[in-house]
Structure formats: structure tokens, C-alpha cells
Design a protein around this motif. Structure first.
Motif, short mmCIF file in Angstrom:
data_model
loop_
_atom_site.label_atom_id
_atom_site.label_comp_id
_atom_site.label_asym_id
_atom_site.label_seq_id
_atom_site.Cartn_x
_atom_site.Cartn_y
_atom_site.Cartn_z
N HIS A 45 0.83 -1.20 0.00
CA HIS A 45 0.00 0.00 0.00
C HIS A 45 0.87 1.26 0.00
N VAL A 46 0.43 2.27 -0.74
CA VAL A 46 1.05 3.59 -0.72
C VAL A 46 -0.06 4.63 -0.60
N ALA A 47 0.33 5.85 -0.26
CA ALA A 47 -0.65 6.94 -0.16
C ALA A 47 -1.11 7.33 -1.56
N PRO A 48 -2.41 7.39 -1.82
CA PRO A 48 -2.90 7.78 -3.15
C PRO A 48 -2.41 9.17 -3.54
N ALA A 49 -2.19 9.36 -4.83
CA ALA A 49 -1.63 10.62 -5.32
C ALA A 49 -2.67 11.72 -5.46
N CYS A 50 -3.96 11.38 -5.36
CA CYS A 50 -5.02 12.34 -5.64
C CYS A 50 -6.11 12.24 -4.58
N ARG A 51 -6.64 13.38 -4.17
CA ARG A 51 -7.68 13.43 -3.13
C ARG A 51 -8.98 12.76 -3.58
N HIS A 52 -9.17 12.63 -4.91
CA HIS A 52 -10.41 12.06 -5.41
C HIS A 52 -10.39 10.54 -5.49
N PHE A 53 -9.22 9.93 -5.21
CA PHE A 53 -9.14 8.48 -5.35
C PHE A 53 -10.12 7.80 -4.39
N LEU A 118 -17.22 19.57 -13.23
CA LEU A 118 -16.48 19.09 -14.40
C LEU A 118 -15.45 18.07 -13.93
N GLY A 119 -15.49 16.89 -14.52
CA GLY A 119 -14.51 15.88 -14.15
C GLY A 119 -14.86 14.52 -14.74
N PHE A 120 -14.27 13.47 -14.17
CA PHE A 120 -14.61 12.10 -14.55
C PHE A 120 -15.83 11.64 -13.76
N ARG A 121 -16.45 10.58 -14.21
CA ARG A 121 -17.59 10.04 -13.47
C ARG A 121 -17.10 9.18 -12.31
N GLU A 122 -17.95 9.05 -11.30
CA GLU A 122 -17.65 8.16 -10.20
C GLU A 122 -17.58 6.72 -10.70
N ILE A 128 -20.83 12.98 -11.48
CA ILE A 128 -19.56 13.56 -11.92
C ILE A 128 -18.75 13.99 -10.70
N VAL A 129 -17.49 13.59 -10.66
CA VAL A 129 -16.57 14.03 -9.62
C VAL A 129 -16.01 15.39 -10.04
N ASP A 130 -16.27 16.42 -9.28
CA ASP A 130 -15.83 17.77 -9.62
C ASP A 130 -14.33 17.89 -9.31
N LEU A 131 -13.52 17.86 -10.36
CA LEU A 131 -12.08 17.76 -10.18
C LEU A 131 -11.48 19.02 -9.56
N ALA A 132 -10.75 18.81 -8.47
CA ALA A 132 -9.93 19.87 -7.89
C ALA A 132 -8.46 19.66 -8.27
N GLU A 133 -8.14 18.43 -8.64
CA GLU A 133 -6.79 18.07 -9.08
C GLU A 133 -6.89 16.77 -9.87
N CYS A 134 -5.83 16.43 -10.59
CA CYS A 134 -5.77 15.15 -11.30
C CYS A 134 -4.30 14.78 -11.46
N LEU A 141 -3.50 20.21 -19.66
CA LEU A 141 -4.93 19.92 -19.62
C LEU A 141 -5.52 20.27 -18.27
N THR A 142 -4.79 19.94 -17.20
CA THR A 142 -5.27 20.25 -15.85
C THR A 142 -5.51 21.74 -15.67
N ALA A 143 -4.64 22.56 -16.26
CA ALA A 143 -4.75 24.00 -16.10
C ALA A 143 -6.03 24.57 -16.69
N LEU A 144 -6.68 23.82 -17.58
CA LEU A 144 -7.89 24.32 -18.24
C LEU A 144 -9.17 23.83 -17.58
N VAL A 145 -9.06 22.96 -16.57
CA VAL A 145 -10.26 22.43 -15.92
C VAL A 145 -11.06 23.55 -15.27
N GLU A 146 -10.42 24.40 -14.49
CA GLU A 146 -11.14 25.46 -13.78
C GLU A 146 -11.74 26.49 -14.75
#
Length: 398
Positions: A45-53, A118-122, A128-134, A141-146
Motif C-alpha cells: 500500500h502507498v498513499a494515493p496521489a489524488c484526493r479524489h481516489f 467538471l470531471g470524470f464520473r464516479e 460527476i466528480v468535480d475535479l480539484a486536481e488530477c 490539460l489540468t490548467a484548463l479544468v477550472e
């Protein structure tokens, strides 16, 4: 009363599996489980890289270390081959694309009373998961999400929209679907959005097909040194690093082959890479991709010969195939059953098969093996990092 068990492997969808076949979500090899509950974590196990994981359906394995990810990708490919009774000559090292490397992604957006999401689906849901980071898509691409979320909040329809983002030579290409523009003001706002954020192109489908709203210069993608026109929504290998490795494998395996057919060629990712010292037929059904490849072929000094042909309905026949020294194919997920049957009946002795679906690939490879081919080389590729989507390159010879 349940009994403590150990997770021994990962299933195709990323769940841990015990010796008696119990699937436990979120578990990894070495974990101890009691029923569906993890009672003791193993060493992987490792710490996930993203808060949405855990919520976002884009990633299933961010909690797994590198060794586990590599084993998962390798096992998916090798097990698919063994499931068809295939003997593997050599399994080459597994490749994993790094974080923040994906140069294309499709996001989903929805206008709400509070603004927009705006984001990927659950995972397993339509929410839809509203992306704060990816952690997987490229920073450009990430810079254009907001900003894109803000545009949808102001001008988006009431229904859900799809946003295809891709990184081209000129910058980010965005295609919006299910997105009617209400009036001149909305159209002008779309152009201003594209201009303000330096987009390479903005295409909007209002229900009648994609219409380009902004494209200050023709959008291209350079393929092995050749700038090729890039139609909106074009297929690209998801990461440049995986594409480079696939090309390197193809070049090495096709060394000495002077007349090659690239089937399901798309824009010409492999065709242009193989042109040095060879003549390459590039066969593709999609008209826009075919025309783009044709335009690029002018710069390839006659080495690439595009052919507009639906290989599902009208595969190259045995008499046509037998003229070539070798075949490369990279079909869609369904595989290439009809075309493989013709290859098996031809006099061809070398096939390079690139696939995004180990199951359909193994079925097709088994057909070739029955016709006298041997699976000489196989490379597992984890281009979609932290997901269960697995790809491969392979060489079959007879």
C-alpha cells in the motif's frame, strides 16, 4: 463465522482476490481480510496521489506500489495469452507511463444552480466528480479544468456535456459535445474563451456535428517528424512515452521488412515511424483520419501510401496480404477477427500486433498460432497509469 484469509492477486477490475476466489475492493496482495473487510494491510500500500481516489472512476489502483502495478499489468497480458493456450517466447519488461503524462482525456460537465461540475464520473455511477486536481492528465490539460468549468457554468446547457481535451503541436484542443450555443453572445463568449486561454482549437457540437469556433492555425500532431493534420476528436496514443516504446518495438521487430502494411492506421502513428527504408501501406476506415494521413504522406516522400478501407467489412484479402513482407495492426478494442482470418490464410510470416484489449488480442493471436505462427515476443504496457486498462505489443512469426 468468517475465516481470516490473505489476498494473493488482483482481479481484472482491480479488486484483491483470496485463494478461494473472494473479491475484496481496495485490497492488495499480502493483505489479510475477514470477509469483505481488510484487517491487516500488506506491504504494497502507498498513499494515493489524488484526493479524489476512491470516488473518481478514472483510477482504480492509486493505493498500489510500483511493483504491484507492474505485476498487475504483466499478469493481465500473460494470463490472457495463457488462457488461450499460447506459449510465449519472451515476455519483455513491463512499461508503466509516469504520472501527469496523459495527453488526451474526456471529461464530463454539468451546469448546476451553484455553477458547474467538471470531471470524470464516479466508479460505477453517473455522478460527476468535480475535479480539484488530477494526477494522471498532463499539466496543460489540468490548467484548463477550472476555466472550462466557469465557461460551462455561464454558457452550458441544462443537460450534461462532454469535453474532449487533447494536447496538439499548437496547444490544447477542446471539443465540446451536447453544447448548444444560445445566441450570438454565447458564440462570442466561446471565441473569447478560446482566445483568452490560448487554445489551439475549440470545436462545439450543438447537435449537428462538430463546428470549429476557433482555430488560428491548422492543428497538427507531429508523428515521427511528420506534422500531420489532426481532426477534432482524433485518436492518439494516450501518452507520448508509451507511443515511443510501441514504435521502438515495431521498428526493431520489422527490421529487414521492406514492404509493410499498417492496418487500422489512424493518423499514421506507426506508418510514419516505419517509413525509413520501407514502403508502408496505411489502411484506415475513418475518413477524416485517412485524409489527415494522406496529407501527411506528402511530406513522407512517397514512403507512406494511405488507403481508405473498412477492414471490418472489407479486410485485406489473402492475395493482397501475401504481397507484403510483414503486417502491423493496431485495431480497436473489439480486435480484428475478420482481418486475422485472412492473415492466417495468407503466406505472411511476420505480424506485429498492438492491442488495447488483452482478451480480444489473445483470441486473435490464438487464430494465428493455429495457422502456424508462434508468439515470439510480448510486452505488457500500462499506458493508463493506476487504471485497469492494459495494452501490449506483440510479435508473431512463422
Amino acid at each position: 463465522m468468517s475465516e481470516m484469509q490473505q489476498i494473493i492477486r488482483l482481479a481484472a477490475k482491480g479488486d484483491g482476490v483470496t485463494t478461494d476466489g473472494l473479491h475484496v475492493r481496495g485490497s492488495l496482495p499480502g493483505d489479510l481480510v475477514d470477509g469483505k473487510a481488510i484487517t491487516a494491510r500488506g506491504p504494497h500500500h502507498v498513499a494515493p496521489a489524488c484526493r479524489h481516489f476512491g470516488t473518481c472512476g478514472g483510477c482504480q489502483l492509486q493505493h498500489a506500489d510500483e511493483a504491484t502495478l507492474e505485476s498487475f499489468v504483466r499478469d493481465r497480458v500473460v494470463n490472457a495469452a495463457q488462457g488461450q493456450g499460447l506459449d510465449i517466447g519472451e515476455v519483455l519488461p513491463t512499461h508503466l507511463s509516469p504520472p501527469a503524462a496523459r495527453r488526451r482525456a474526456t471529461l464530463h460537465g454539468l451546469r448546476t444552480q451553484q455553477g458547474a461540475v467538471l470531471g470524470f464520473r464516479e466508479g460505477g455511477a453517473h455522478r460527476i466528480v468535480d475535479l480539484a486536481e488530477c494526477a494522471v492528465i498532463a499539466p496543460e490539460l489540468t490548467a484548463l479544468v477550472e476555466p472550462l468549468r466557469g465557461f460551462i457554468a455561464t454558457h452550458g446547457p441544462k443537460n450534461a456535456v462532454d469535453a474532449q481535451l487533447a494536447l496538439a503541436n499548437q496547444g490544447v484542443d477542446i471539443g465540446l459535445s451536447n453544447f448548444p450555443l444560445e445566441g450570438l453572445a454565447a458564440t462570442e463568449a466561446a471565441i473569447d474563451f478560446a482566445k483568452d486561454h490560448g487554445l489551439a482549437r475549440l470545436t462545439i457540437d450543438q447537435g449537428y456535428g462538430g463546428e470549429t469556433q476557433w482555430e488560428p492555425e491548422p492543428v497538427t500532431m507531429t508523428l515521427s517528424g511528420v506534422p500531420v493534420p489532426m481532426p477534432s476528436g482524433s485518436f492518439l496514443q494516450a501518452t507520448a512515452d508509451a507511443e515511443a516504446l510501441m514504435i521502438a518495438d515495431a521498428r526493431a521487430w520489422l527490421d529487414g521488412s521492406r514492404l509493410v502494411a499498417d492496418l487500422f492506421s489512424g493518423l499514421g502513428t506507426f506508418a510514419f515511424a516505419l517509413r525509413d527504408g520501407r514502403k508502408v501501406l496505411a489502411a484506415e476506415a475513418d475518413q477524416a483520419a485517412h485524409l489527415a494521413c494522406k496529407a501527411g504522406s506528402v511530406r513522407a516522400e512517397g514512403a507512406v501510401h494511405p488507403l481508405h478501407r473498412d477492414l471490418f467489412r472489407n479486410p485485406l484479402q489473402t492475395s493482397e496480404l501475401s504481397r507484403f513482407d510483414a503486417i502491423l495492426l493496431d485495431p480497436p478494442r473489439a480486435g480484428a477477427k475478420a482481418q486475422i482470418a485472412e492473415i492466417a490464410a495468407s503466406t505472411l510470416s511476420k505480424v506485429v500486433y498492438v492491442s488495447c484489449n488483452p482478451s480480444s488480442w489473445a483470441r486473435d493471436a490464438a487464430t494465428l498460432v493455429e495457422a502456424g505462427f508462434k508468439l515470439a515476443k510480448l510486452r505488457p504496457i500500462g499506458q493508463f497509469r493506476w487504471s485497469t486498462h492494459v495494452e501490449l505489443t506483440s510479435l508473431l512469426v512463422r
